[in-house]
Write a protein that holds these residues in place. Sequence first.
Motif, PDB file in Angstrom:
ATOM      1  N   VAL A  97     -44.024  -5.210  38.636  1.00 51.63           N
ATOM      2  CA  VAL A  97     -44.754  -4.862  37.420  1.00 51.63           C
ATOM      3  C   VAL A  97     -43.850  -3.974  36.587  1.00 51.63           C
ATOM      4  CG1 VAL A  97     -47.044  -5.094  38.485  1.00 51.63           C
ATOM      5  CG2 VAL A  97     -45.889  -2.885  38.508  1.00 51.63           C
ATOM      6  N   SER A  98     -44.256  -3.658  35.362  1.00 50.79           N
ATOM      7  CA  SER A  98     -43.424  -2.824  34.501  1.00 50.79           C
ATOM      8  C   SER A  98     -44.237  -1.673  33.936  1.00 50.79           C
ATOM      9  CB  SER A  98     -42.825  -3.665  33.365  1.00 50.79           C
ATOM     10  OG  SER A  98     -43.848  -4.204  32.559  1.00 50.79           O
ATOM     11  N   ALA A  99     -43.515  -0.682  33.442  1.00 47.78           N
ATOM     12  CA  ALA A  99     -44.144   0.465  32.786  1.00 47.78           C
ATOM     13  C   ALA A  99     -43.363   0.772  31.521  1.00 47.78           C
ATOM     14  CB  ALA A  99     -44.170   1.677  33.714  1.00 47.78           C
ATOM     15  N   ARG A 100     -44.069   1.338  30.558  1.00 50.28           N
ATOM     16  CA  ARG A 100     -43.455   1.767  29.304  1.00 50.28           C
ATOM     17  C   ARG A 100     -43.977   3.150  28.984  1.00 50.28           C
ATOM     18  NH1 ARG A 100     -40.671  -1.830  26.358  1.00 50.28           N
ATOM     19  NH2 ARG A 100     -40.786  -3.990  26.982  1.00 50.28           N
ATOM     20  N   GLY A 101     -43.126   3.986  28.383  1.00 49.48           N
ATOM     21  CA  GLY A 101     -43.538   5.326  27.989  1.00 49.48           C
ATOM     22  C   GLY A 101     -42.825   5.756  26.735  1.00 49.48           C
ATOM     23  N   GLY A 127     -48.155   6.144  27.907  1.00 50.58           N
ATOM     24  CA  GLY A 127     -47.495   5.068  28.614  1.00 50.58           C
ATOM     25  C   GLY A 127     -48.514   4.148  29.260  1.00 50.58           C
ATOM     26  N   GLU A 128     -48.020   3.041  29.759  1.00 46.44           N
ATOM     27  CA  GLU A 128     -48.886   2.081  30.426  1.00 46.44           C
ATOM     28  C   GLU A 128     -48.098   1.301  31.462  1.00 46.44           C
ATOM     29  OE1 GLU A 128     -48.983   2.098  26.839  1.00 46.44           O
ATOM     30  OE2 GLU A 128     -47.125   0.982  26.787  1.00 46.44           O
ATOM     31  N   ILE A 129     -48.824   0.837  32.464  1.00 47.05           N
ATOM     32  CA  ILE A 129     -48.274  -0.066  33.472  1.00 47.05           C
ATOM     33  C   ILE A 129     -48.836  -1.445  33.166  1.00 47.05           C
ATOM     34  CG2 ILE A 129     -48.302  -0.705  35.919  1.00 47.05           C
ATOM     35  CD1 ILE A 129     -48.220   2.313  36.532  1.00 47.05           C
ATOM     36  N   LEU A 130     -47.945  -2.435  33.144  1.00 40.23           N
ATOM     37  CA  LEU A 130     -48.313  -3.805  32.781  1.00 40.23           C
ATOM     38  C   LEU A 130     -48.165  -4.738  33.971  1.00 40.23           C
ATOM     39  CD1 LEU A 130     -46.159  -3.542  29.615  1.00 40.23           C
ATOM     40  CD2 LEU A 130     -48.623  -3.765  29.546  1.00 40.23           C
ATOM     41  N   LEU A 131     -49.154  -5.575  34.172  1.00 41.92           N
ATOM     42  CA  LEU A 131     -49.093  -6.615  35.195  1.00 41.92           C
ATOM     43  C   LEU A 131     -48.119  -7.704  34.745  1.00 41.92           C
ATOM     44  CD1 LEU A 131     -52.916  -6.824  36.000  1.00 41.92           C
ATOM     45  CD2 LEU A 131     -51.116  -5.669  37.322  1.00 41.92           C
ATOM     46  N   PRO A 132     -47.700  -8.597  35.633  1.00 47.02           N
ATOM     47  CA  PRO A 132     -46.728  -9.631  35.253  1.00 47.02           C
ATOM     48  C   PRO A 132     -47.148 -10.476  34.046  1.00 47.02           C
ATOM     49  CG  PRO A 132     -46.937  -9.568  37.627  1.00 47.02           C
ATOM     50  CD  PRO A 132     -48.003  -8.648  37.064  1.00 47.02           C
ATOM     51  N   ASP A 133     -48.451 -10.654  33.827  1.00 43.42           N
ATOM     52  CA  ASP A 133     -48.890 -11.459  32.681  1.00 43.42           C
ATOM     53  C   ASP A 133     -49.017 -10.642  31.395  1.00 43.42           C
ATOM     54  OD1 ASP A 133     -51.222  -9.981  32.994  1.00 43.42           O
ATOM     55  OD2 ASP A 133     -52.520 -11.706  33.361  1.00 43.42           O
TER      56      ASP A 133
END
Length: 162
Positions: free
Chosen positions: A102-106, A120-126
């Motif tokens: 998974v990925s995160a952005r901040g 920030g947020e954590i994103l699932l593969p979709d």
Amino acid sequence: MQKQPNSAFCFVCGMDNVAGVKVRFYETVSAAGAPELFDRFSGRHCHQGYPGRVHGGVLTGILDETIARAVNYGAGVDVERWGITAELSTRFLHPVPHETEVSARGRVLTQNRRMFTGSGEILLPDGTVAVRAEGKFLKLPLNAISGSEVALPGWRLYGDKE
């Protein structure tokens, strides 16, 4: 994307921490053109809460560090100020499976000489947002945090395969 350094023993980014998540952080720009931190990670079995799910505390820690590091965008290895969490609010929207990348952005939202706010947020593969966080952070030099002059064990740029 410009890579940020990792440490040796930090739970989130420590490359020598056997229980750590080993998150690697990259400087990028959002779709709107604003500076942003980006990372990818996979929670392992030792990071789970409920079976098959990454523990919410681990996810909160990852978002905490992702947002806190955003203030060092462009600093390279020689970081003079560190983002220290004063307040963090986290909202869990969807479970995050372990053993799945998974990925995160901040990003920094506002800042002054002493403090900044970020999100920030954590994103699932979709691309679905699984976790969101917002917080207030102090800007402090390392010696003010640790109480003395210390070296950061292993603080360097690690290769992606390392």
